[in-house]
Design a protein around this motif. Sequence first.
Motif, PDB file in Angstrom:
ATOM      1  N   PHE A   1       0.989  -1.245  -0.004  1.00 17.27           N
ATOM      2  CA  PHE A   1       0.054  -0.021  -0.023  1.00 17.27           C
ATOM      3  C   PHE A   1       0.794   1.139  -0.156  1.00 17.27           C
ATOM      4  O   PHE A   1       1.794   1.483   0.913  1.00 17.27           O
ATOM      5  CB  PHE A   1      -0.893  -0.122   1.466  1.00 17.27           C
ATOM      6  CG  PHE A   1      -1.901   1.134   1.389  1.00 17.27           C
ATOM      7  CD1 PHE A   1      -2.774   1.234   0.376  1.00 17.27           C
ATOM      8  CD2 PHE A   1      -1.858   1.978   2.308  1.00 17.27           C
ATOM      9  CE1 PHE A   1      -3.543   2.408   0.327  1.00 17.27           C
ATOM     10  CE2 PHE A   1      -2.486   3.145   2.376  1.00 17.27           C
ATOM     11  CZ  PHE A   1      -3.544   3.250   1.342  1.00 17.27           C
ATOM     12  N   ASP A   2       0.690   2.239  -0.980  1.00 17.17           N
ATOM     13  CA  ASP A   2       1.240   3.444  -0.900  1.00 17.17           C
ATOM     14  C   ASP A   2       0.310   4.515  -0.685  1.00 17.17           C
ATOM     15  O   ASP A   2      -0.664   4.859  -1.610  1.00 17.17           O
ATOM     16  CB  ASP A   2       1.924   3.487  -2.388  1.00 17.17           C
ATOM     17  CG  ASP A   2       2.567   4.870  -2.799  1.00 17.17           C
ATOM     18  OD1 ASP A   2       2.334   5.803  -1.794  1.00 17.17           O
ATOM     19  OD2 ASP A   2       3.438   5.029  -3.477  1.00 17.17           O
ATOM     20  N   PRO A   3       0.239   4.973   0.461  1.00 15.98           N
ATOM     21  CA  PRO A   3      -0.742   5.857   0.687  1.00 15.98           C
ATOM     22  C   PRO A   3      -0.935   7.415  -0.062  1.00 15.98           C
ATOM     23  O   PRO A   3      -1.862   7.657  -0.562  1.00 15.98           O
ATOM     24  CB  PRO A   3      -0.694   6.307   2.152  1.00 15.98           C
ATOM     25  CG  PRO A   3       0.660   5.798   2.675  1.00 15.98           C
ATOM     26  CD  PRO A   3       1.065   5.060   1.687  1.00 15.98           C
ATOM     27  N   ASN A  57       1.229  -2.638   4.353  1.00 13.72           N
ATOM     28  CA  ASN A  57       1.988  -1.518   4.073  1.00 13.72           C
ATOM     29  C   ASN A  57       3.392  -2.202   3.511  1.00 13.72           C
ATOM     30  O   ASN A  57       3.812  -3.336   3.291  1.00 13.72           O
ATOM     31  CB  ASN A  57       2.370  -0.557   5.063  1.00 13.72           C
ATOM     32  CG  ASN A  57       3.055  -1.288   6.311  1.00 13.72           C
ATOM     33  OD1 ASN A  57       3.736  -2.174   6.092  1.00 13.72           O
ATOM     34  ND2 ASN A  57       3.198  -0.656   7.538  1.00 13.72           N
ATOM     35  N   GLN A  58       4.439  -1.117   3.167  1.00 16.32           N
ATOM     36  CA  GLN A  58       5.545  -1.438   2.324  1.00 16.32           C
ATOM     37  C   GLN A  58       6.212  -2.437   3.272  1.00 16.32           C
ATOM     38  O   GLN A  58       7.216  -3.024   2.860  1.00 16.32           O
ATOM     39  CB  GLN A  58       6.370  -0.073   2.136  1.00 16.32           C
ATOM     40  CG  GLN A  58       5.505   1.055   1.346  1.00 16.32           C
ATOM     41  CD  GLN A  58       5.281   1.055  -0.049  1.00 16.32           C
ATOM     42  OE1 GLN A  58       6.254  -0.016  -0.824  1.00 16.32           O
ATOM     43  NE2 GLN A  58       4.300   1.539  -0.856  1.00 16.32           N
ATOM     44  N   ALA A  59       6.225  -2.264   4.363  1.00 14.01           N
ATOM     45  CA  ALA A  59       7.136  -3.120   5.417  1.00 14.01           C
ATOM     46  C   ALA A  59       6.499  -4.495   5.688  1.00 14.01           C
ATOM     47  O   ALA A  59       6.869  -5.170   6.419  1.00 14.01           O
ATOM     48  CB  ALA A  59       7.097  -2.354   6.650  1.00 14.01           C
ATOM     49  N   GLY A  60       5.285  -4.828   4.822  1.00 16.86           N
ATOM     50  CA  GLY A  60       4.669  -6.182   5.168  1.00 16.86           C
ATOM     51  C   GLY A  60       3.652  -6.067   6.378  1.00 16.86           C
ATOM     52  O   GLY A  60       3.213  -7.154   6.652  1.00 16.86           O
ATOM     53  N   VAL A  61       3.326  -4.888   6.901  1.00 19.39           N
ATOM     54  CA  VAL A  61       2.732  -4.753   8.076  1.00 19.39           C
ATOM     55  C   VAL A  61       1.106  -4.670   7.661  1.00 19.39           C
ATOM     56  O   VAL A  61       0.716  -3.908   6.738  1.00 19.39           O
ATOM     57  CB  VAL A  61       2.823  -3.850   9.028  1.00 19.39           C
ATOM     58  CG1 VAL A  61       2.128  -3.937  10.332  1.00 19.39           C
ATOM     59  CG2 VAL A  61       4.385  -4.207   9.641  1.00 19.39           C
ATOM     60  N   LEU A  79      -2.517  -2.896   7.229  1.00 20.34           N
ATOM     61  CA  LEU A  79      -2.695  -1.524   7.426  1.00 20.34           C
ATOM     62  C   LEU A  79      -3.289  -1.460   8.927  1.00 20.34           C
ATOM     63  O   LEU A  79      -3.081  -0.493   9.782  1.00 20.34           O
ATOM     64  CB  LEU A  79      -3.518  -1.147   6.336  1.00 20.34           C
ATOM     65  CG  LEU A  79      -2.952  -1.001   5.077  1.00 20.34           C
ATOM     66  CD1 LEU A  79      -3.957  -0.176   4.087  1.00 20.34           C
ATOM     67  CD2 LEU A  79      -1.634  -0.625   4.937  1.00 20.34           C
ATOM     68  N   VAL A  80      -4.319  -2.460   9.210  1.00 21.05           N
ATOM     69  CA  VAL A  80      -5.118  -2.359  10.360  1.00 21.05           C
ATOM     70  C   VAL A  80      -4.101  -2.558  11.584  1.00 21.05           C
ATOM     71  O   VAL A  80      -4.848  -2.250  12.690  1.00 21.05           O
ATOM     72  CB  VAL A  80      -6.413  -3.097  10.241  1.00 21.05           C
ATOM     73  CG1 VAL A  80      -7.401  -2.446   9.282  1.00 21.05           C
ATOM     74  CG2 VAL A  80      -5.816  -4.497  10.025  1.00 21.05           C
ATOM     75  N   GLU A  81      -3.105  -3.081  11.384  1.00 16.75           N
ATOM     76  CA  GLU A  81      -2.498  -3.533  12.573  1.00 16.75           C
ATOM     77  C   GLU A  81      -1.239  -2.247  12.847  1.00 16.75           C
ATOM     78  O   GLU A  81      -0.592  -2.641  13.921  1.00 16.75           O
ATOM     79  CB  GLU A  81      -1.687  -5.012  12.664  1.00 16.75           C
ATOM     80  CG  GLU A  81      -2.459  -5.980  12.669  1.00 16.75           C
ATOM     81  CD  GLU A  81      -1.944  -7.506  12.526  1.00 16.75           C
ATOM     82  OE1 GLU A  81      -0.874  -7.383  12.297  1.00 16.75           O
ATOM     83  OE2 GLU A  81      -2.766  -8.346  12.817  1.00 16.75           O
ATOM     84  N   GLN A  82      -1.026  -1.337  12.087  1.00 18.12           N
ATOM     85  CA  GLN A  82      -0.197  -0.061  12.376  1.00 18.12           C
ATOM     86  C   GLN A  82      -0.535   0.502  13.456  1.00 18.12           C
ATOM     87  O   GLN A  82       0.244   1.007  14.148  1.00 18.12           O
ATOM     88  CB  GLN A  82      -0.145   0.698  11.027  1.00 18.12           C
ATOM     89  CG  GLN A  82       0.140   0.120   9.629  1.00 18.12           C
ATOM     90  CD  GLN A  82       0.141   1.066   8.534  1.00 18.12           C
ATOM     91  OE1 GLN A  82       0.999   1.310   7.784  1.00 18.12           O
ATOM     92  NE2 GLN A  82      -0.979   1.830   8.296  1.00 18.12           N
ATOM     93  N   ASP A  83      -1.946   0.789  13.710  1.00 16.11           N
ATOM     94  CA  ASP A  83      -2.259   1.622  14.614  1.00 16.11           C
ATOM     95  C   ASP A  83      -2.921   0.629  15.989  1.00 16.11           C
ATOM     96  O   ASP A  83      -3.538  -0.417  15.686  1.00 16.11           O
ATOM     97  CB  ASP A  83      -3.375   2.769  14.242  1.00 16.11           C
ATOM     98  CG  ASP A  83      -2.845   3.312  13.217  1.00 16.11           C
ATOM     99  OD1 ASP A  83      -1.735   3.576  13.120  1.00 16.11           O
ATOM    100  OD2 ASP A  83      -3.558   3.670  12.257  1.00 16.11           O
TER     101      ASP A  83
END
Lengths: 418, 418
Positions: free
Chosen positions: B222-224, B251-255, B257-261
Amino acid sequence: MAPRTLLYAQSGGVTAVINATAAGVITEARKHPAQIGCVLGARQGILGVLGEDLVDTAGLSVPDLAALAGQPGGAFGSCRFDLDAPDDNPAQFDRLFEVFAAHDVGYFLYNGGNGSMDTVLKLSAAARARNYPLSCVGVPKTVDNDLVGTDVSPGYGSAAKYLATSMREAGMDLRAMSGRRGRIFVMEVMGRNCGWLAAATVLARQAPDDPPHLLLLPEVPFDPDAFLACVEACVERLGYCAITAAEGVRNQAGVLLVEQDEDVRGHVQLGGIGQWLARLVHDRLGYKHHWAVPDYLQRAAGHLVSATDRAQAEAVGQAAVRYALAGRDAVMPAIVREGDAPYRWRIEPAPLGPIANAERRLPADFIAGAGFDLTGEALRWLRPLIAGEIYPAFFEGLPDYRPPTFVAVGKKLGPYIG
Amino acid sequence: MAPRTLLYAQSGGVTAVINATAAGVITEARKHPAQIGCVLGARQGILGVLGEDLVDTAGLSVPDLAALAGQPGGAFGSCRFDLDAPDDNPAQFDRLFEVFAAHDVGYFLYNGGNGSMDTVLKLSAAARARNYPLSCVGVPKTVDNDLVGTDVSPGYGSAAKYLATSMREAGMDLRAMSGRRGRIFVMEVMGRNCGWLAAATVLARQAPDDPPHLLLLPEVPFDPDAFLACVEACVERLGYCAITAAEGVRNQAGVLLVEQDEDVRGHVQLGGIGQWLARLVHDRLGYKHHWAVPDYLQRAAGHLVSATDRAQAEAVGQAAVRYALAGRDAVMPAIVREGDAPYRWRIEPAPLGPIANAERRLPADFIAGAGFDLTGEALRWLRPLIAGEIYPAFFEGLPDYRPPTFVAVGKKLGPYIG
C-alpha cells in the motif's frame, strides 16, 4: 387550462425501489396529457431545482421505464439538503419559484422521508403566499421506515428482505464454524434512531433457536451486563450466538455506544458498533467473533427486492400524480393496511402537517424479551412486507442495470449563487 | 471385496456451494453399492473423526439432497484444525485409525482448502505406514481461491458473483448520494493474503467509469500517497469514488494496515480496513465516506450463487468418489479450463503434494493500473466463473433452507481425550 409541467425529484437516502416510484410517476403522468405537459426530473433533489439542473423524461421508452423500475440507487440523484425557513432566506424561495415559473411547473412531487416532507410543506406554503398555482405532493420513501402517517414506507420491505435473508444465510455459516470455544456474529444494520431494520432480521428464524438470537435496538438503552449474560447463555446452549445491532444503539445516558470511546487519534468511532460489540464479547467472554456491516448493500439490493414493496413503491408514485391532478396539496400517499393474512392494503392521502420531521419508532408492544426480541404482533406486522420475488435481468452473471439516458433541459435562468 | 464405508467431512471456512459438493458426494456414492456401504459424514471436520462424532446420510431422500445442495453454510459443520505431525502425536493418529477401523472406513473425502489438503496427505501417509487400506481424496473448496493445482476453487465463483453484484448495486447508491463535497465508499472483502475476491468486484463495471474505481490487493504494498492521489483524481472527475479493499492489504514493510495503529485499549484493530481507509480519505481529502464489510454474507449468499460454480462444486464431489473407488490416493479433483468463451472445463485428478499448504496469489499479469486495477486477461479469466443463476425456493419471502436431519451413528469407541 393548458397542460403544465410535472417536476419530480428524489431526496434523502435512496432505496432499492425508489426508481420504481419514479417509473410509476412517469407512467401515470403520461396518461394525463390534457393536464400534464412535460414530465421533468430535478437532479439531486431540491438542489437540482435551485440549480435549474433539470432533465426531461420524454425520451424514455416503455422498456426504459421498466428497466428504471428495477434499478437500485436514485437515477435522478438525491441530496440531503433542508430548505431554510422562508423568512430567513427569501432569496432561496425566490429562486425556487423562478425555476418553477420558467418551466411552468404546476405539480411538484418530492420523493423522500420526513425531512423531505418538510420541504414539501414549506414549498406548499410559499406557493400559496405567492399565489403561485402549485400542487405539492410528498411521495414516501425510506429504508428506515420512520415516516409516520403510513403503515409502511416504500423501500423498507426490500431492505428488510435483504437483511433477513442475510442473517439467515450468515447464521448458517456461523453455525457451521462454531467450535468448542464458542463464536459470535454481529450484523450492524442501519437505523440511527429506529430499530425497524434491525427488527426485520427476526424474520430470518425458521426454528425458535435460529439466528438472530439477540436484537439491539435504538429504542432500548443498552445494558452491557444483561446483554453479555444473554450472549453467554446462548453460546452455552447452542455453541454460537448471532446478534443484530442497529447502528444507533445508545447507552443508559443516551450516548451512542460507539461514541463512548475515542481512539488514539481522538476520533470518535462513527459507525462500527458491530466491531465494538464483537470486541466487548471477546474481551469479556473470550469467544471468537465476526461482524458484518452491509451499509449501502442493504438498501441497494435490486437483486433481492420484495415484490410487495416494489408494488407499493410504484403505487405511491402513481397515486401522487393523481393527487396532484386533483389539486390536493401538501399530502402524501400513505399505505393503509387492511389485513395481515392475507395481506391487503390500499393507498390514501395523508396530510403532511403531522408527518414532516416526525419520527416513528418501534412501538413498545413490538418489543419483547427484555428488549432483545420482538413480539408475535411485530412478526405479524413484518411478515407480509417482504413477500414475493422480482429478479432483475442478468447479463454475464450480473444484474443488468442500464441507467436511463436523461436529456438535460435547457437552462432559462442564470446560475444560482446559493 | 465387501462394500466399505465412505466418510466425508468439511473443513475450513465454508462456502455457498460446499453443500452442493456434499450432495454430489452422496449422490455419486449411492451409485456404487457394491463398493460403498455406508456414506457417513463427520461433524466439524477432522474433529468429528477424532471424537467419533459421525452421522449417517442414508436417511436423506433425493429431495433432501436437492435441498442440501442449495443450502449455504456447511451442513456437517466445519473446523479449523490442523493435525499434528505423526511423530509428534502418534496418539492422535492412533485414534483416527481406530475410528476408521471401527466403522470400516475405506474411503475418506476431505472437503477443504490448502490446510485441509495437508490433513489428507498426512492421513494418506499414515494409512500406508499402518497398512490400513484407505483411499484419501481431497475435495477443493475455498472462497479465497488460493488453492494451487486447479484453475478455480469451488465456492469462489459464487462469492465473486455476490461481491460484484454488491459493488454494482452499492455503486449506484453512491452515485445517487454524491454531492458537491465528494463521497467515497469502501467495500472490505475477504482475502488475508490473496486478492482474488477483491479482483472479482471489477466485474461490476458496465461502463469504464463505473465502480469500483480502485482495488487494494494484498499482492500490492500500500502506497498511501499514490492511493490518495487516485482517489482525489476520481472524485474530481466523477464526484465519487468506490474502492474495494482486501482485508489483508499491507504496507511497504509488510504489516497489515489495520495493525499499524492500536487503539486506546491497546487492541490491534483486526479487520476494519474499510473503516481505516474511509477515515484516511476523510482526514486527508475531506470527503464524506461510507464503508461496508460483507463478512460472512459474501460466502453464504445461497440466494445468489453462480450456476457455474455450483455445477463445479457438485462435479468435484462426484469425481472425488470416483477417484476413491479407483483407488487413487492423495489426489484432488482439479478444474481444468479448456476455453474462456465459450467457457469449457473438465475435471482431472491432481496430486496433493504440491497443493497442500501452498498458496496461489493473483499473478502479476492480472494486475494493472499501478496496482489498483486488473488487466483484460484477468477479466477474461474471471467472467465465466460467475455465469448463471440458480435461485433457492422461497417461503414467506425468504430462501427456504431446511437443514437436513442427520442420524447420529452409534459410538463404538470410548471418548477421545485429545
